[in-house]
Design a protein around this motif. Structure first.
Motif, short mmCIF file in Angstrom:
data_model
loop_
_atom_site.label_atom_id
_atom_site.label_comp_id
_atom_site.label_asym_id
_atom_site.label_seq_id
_atom_site.Cartn_x
_atom_site.Cartn_y
_atom_site.Cartn_z
N MET A 31 0.83 -1.21 0.00
CA MET A 31 0.00 0.00 0.00
C MET A 31 0.87 1.26 0.00
SD MET A 31 -3.01 -1.07 2.68
CE MET A 31 -3.75 0.57 2.65
N ILE A 32 1.94 1.22 0.78
CA ILE A 32 2.85 2.37 0.85
C ILE A 32 3.50 2.61 -0.51
CG2 ILE A 32 4.99 3.22 1.87
CD1 ILE A 32 4.20 1.61 4.41
N VAL A 33 3.97 1.52 -1.13
CA VAL A 33 4.66 1.64 -2.41
C VAL A 33 3.70 2.13 -3.49
CG1 VAL A 33 5.81 0.32 -4.23
CG2 VAL A 33 6.39 -0.10 -1.83
N GLN A 34 2.51 1.60 -3.52
CA GLN A 34 1.55 2.01 -4.55
C GLN A 34 1.14 3.47 -4.36
OE1 GLN A 34 0.81 0.32 -7.28
NE2 GLN A 34 2.23 -1.24 -6.51
N ALA A 35 1.04 3.91 -3.12
CA ALA A 35 0.72 5.32 -2.87
C ALA A 35 1.86 6.22 -3.36
CB ALA A 35 0.47 5.55 -1.38
N ALA A 36 3.10 5.79 -3.10
CA ALA A 36 4.27 6.56 -3.56
C ALA A 36 4.30 6.63 -5.07
CB ALA A 36 5.55 5.94 -3.02
N ILE A 37 3.98 5.54 -5.74
CA ILE A 37 3.96 5.53 -7.20
C ILE A 37 2.88 6.47 -7.73
CG2 ILE A 37 3.40 4.08 -9.21
CD1 ILE A 37 4.87 1.78 -7.80
N ARG A 38 1.72 6.47 -7.10
CA ARG A 38 0.66 7.39 -7.53
C ARG A 38 1.12 8.84 -7.42
NH1 ARG A 38 -2.61 4.05 -4.36
NH2 ARG A 38 -2.73 5.64 -2.72
N LEU A 39 1.76 9.17 -6.31
CA LEU A 39 2.24 10.54 -6.13
C LEU A 39 3.29 10.91 -7.17
CD1 LEU A 39 2.56 10.65 -2.23
CD2 LEU A 39 0.84 11.80 -3.62
N ALA A 40 4.22 9.98 -7.42
CA ALA A 40 5.28 10.25 -8.39
C ALA A 40 4.71 10.36 -9.80
CB ALA A 40 6.33 9.14 -8.33
N ASP A 41 3.75 9.52 -10.14
CA ASP A 41 3.13 9.59 -11.47
C ASP A 41 2.42 10.93 -11.68
OD1 ASP A 41 3.98 7.05 -12.08
OD2 ASP A 41 2.03 6.08 -11.77
N ALA A 42 1.82 11.42 -10.62
CA ALA A 42 1.04 12.66 -10.74
C ALA A 42 1.91 13.90 -10.72
CB ALA A 42 0.02 12.73 -9.61
N ASP A 43 2.92 13.92 -9.85
CA ASP A 43 3.65 15.18 -9.63
C ASP A 43 5.17 15.04 -9.62
OD1 ASP A 43 1.28 16.85 -9.28
OD2 ASP A 43 0.99 15.74 -7.41
N ALA A 47 7.38 14.94 -5.28
CA ALA A 47 6.15 14.76 -4.51
C ALA A 47 6.24 13.56 -3.57
CB ALA A 47 4.96 14.57 -5.44
N VAL A 48 7.34 12.83 -3.61
CA VAL A 48 7.46 11.60 -2.81
C VAL A 48 8.35 11.83 -1.60
CG1 VAL A 48 8.21 9.20 -2.82
CG2 VAL A 48 7.12 10.17 -4.85
N SER A 49 7.78 11.63 -0.45
CA SER A 49 8.52 11.58 0.81
C SER A 49 7.71 10.69 1.74
CB SER A 49 8.68 12.98 1.42
OG SER A 49 7.43 13.49 1.85
N LEU A 50 8.35 10.19 2.76
CA LEU A 50 7.61 9.35 3.70
C LEU A 50 6.46 10.12 4.33
CD1 LEU A 50 10.52 7.35 5.38
CD2 LEU A 50 8.96 6.59 3.59
#
Length: 240
Positions: A31-43, A47-50
């Motif tokens: 879940m953490i990794v997929q959320a990070a990928i969504r943020l990176a894909d969008a911005d 946009a990626v930090s813990l």
């Protein structure tokens, strides 16, 4: 201060996830990794930090440190997750067809996740999906050439081309977006300057490029370059 919750003597791939506990916000490494990928894909990667990933999951940042100890580990997990999207080739496929398919798999993944271009070609990623990709490449080459050193050298050479090509392609896309000019608009803008230089007669080969060369699209250009690399490898191996 949070790292005391993580056994850093083990790679992130070797660490079990912390036990689930009652919480209004469920959490897992995936879940953490997929959320990070969504943020990176969008911005993008900025946009990626813990902290930002935790906010996206409506979880406290401290909880994430039970799943990974640093942002670098999160990036490794993101890269490996994307490698899991790349179709692997059948072990019986000829080496050239196998490497062509895998190369296109990398390019497709980068075009889908442009931030990946910045994370390729650095320190080795030891995630299971990444290693499966490497295994597919080496297995096809070893089956064809029968020499593990040759397989490693060829795989490294093709990988160097693919990484360089996709990074250049993504850079061009970013420049186009930032400048607001398409390639055709850029050529129109720079055309008068180049014409003046060419008129001096000091750049005869560049003049041939401007006046006579074809300018294929990105898909065709990638295939042309890959073909040159694979042709050279075939010639070298067969002549040896």
């Amino acid at each position: 201060m949070y790292r005391r919750f993580v056994d850093e003597s083990k790679l992130v791939w070797d660490r079990p996830e912390p036990p689930q506990r009652p919480s209004p916000t469920p959490l897992s490494r995936d879940m953490i990794v997929q959320a990070a990928i969504r943020l990176a894909d969008a911005d993008g990667m900025e946009a990626v930090s813990l902290r930002k990933v935790a906010a996206d999951l409506n979880a406290g940042p401290m909880r994430l440190y039970g799943y990974m100890s640093t942002k670098d580990e999160l990036l490794d997990l993101m890269v490996d997750a994307v490698f899991g999207e790349i179709p692997l080739t059948d072990p019986g496929l000829p080496w050239r067809a196998s490497l062509t398919s895998l190369a296109h798999g990398i390019r497709t993944a980068v075009l889908r996740h442009e931030w990946l271009a910045d994370l390729l070609g650095g320190r080795p990623n030891l995630g299971p999906h990444t290693l499966a990709y490497v295994e597919a490449s080496l297995a096809a080459l070893y089956a064809s050439f029968g020499d593990i050193d040759t397989a490693m050298h060829v795989s490294s050479t093709v990988n160097a081309y693919v990484v360089g090509a996709v990074k250049a392609e993504i850079t061009d896309l970013h420049v186009e977006r930032i400048s607001g000019r398409t390639e055709q608009q850029w050529q129109t803008w720079a055309g008068p300057y180049l014409s003046r230089l060419i008129a001096t007669g000091e750049f005869p080969t560049l003049a041939k490029v401007v006046e006579d060369a074809t300018h294929p699209d990105a898909d065709t250009l990638f295939d042309i370059g890959l073909g040159y690399v694979l042709d050279g490898i075939a010639t070298r191996v067969n002549s040896g």
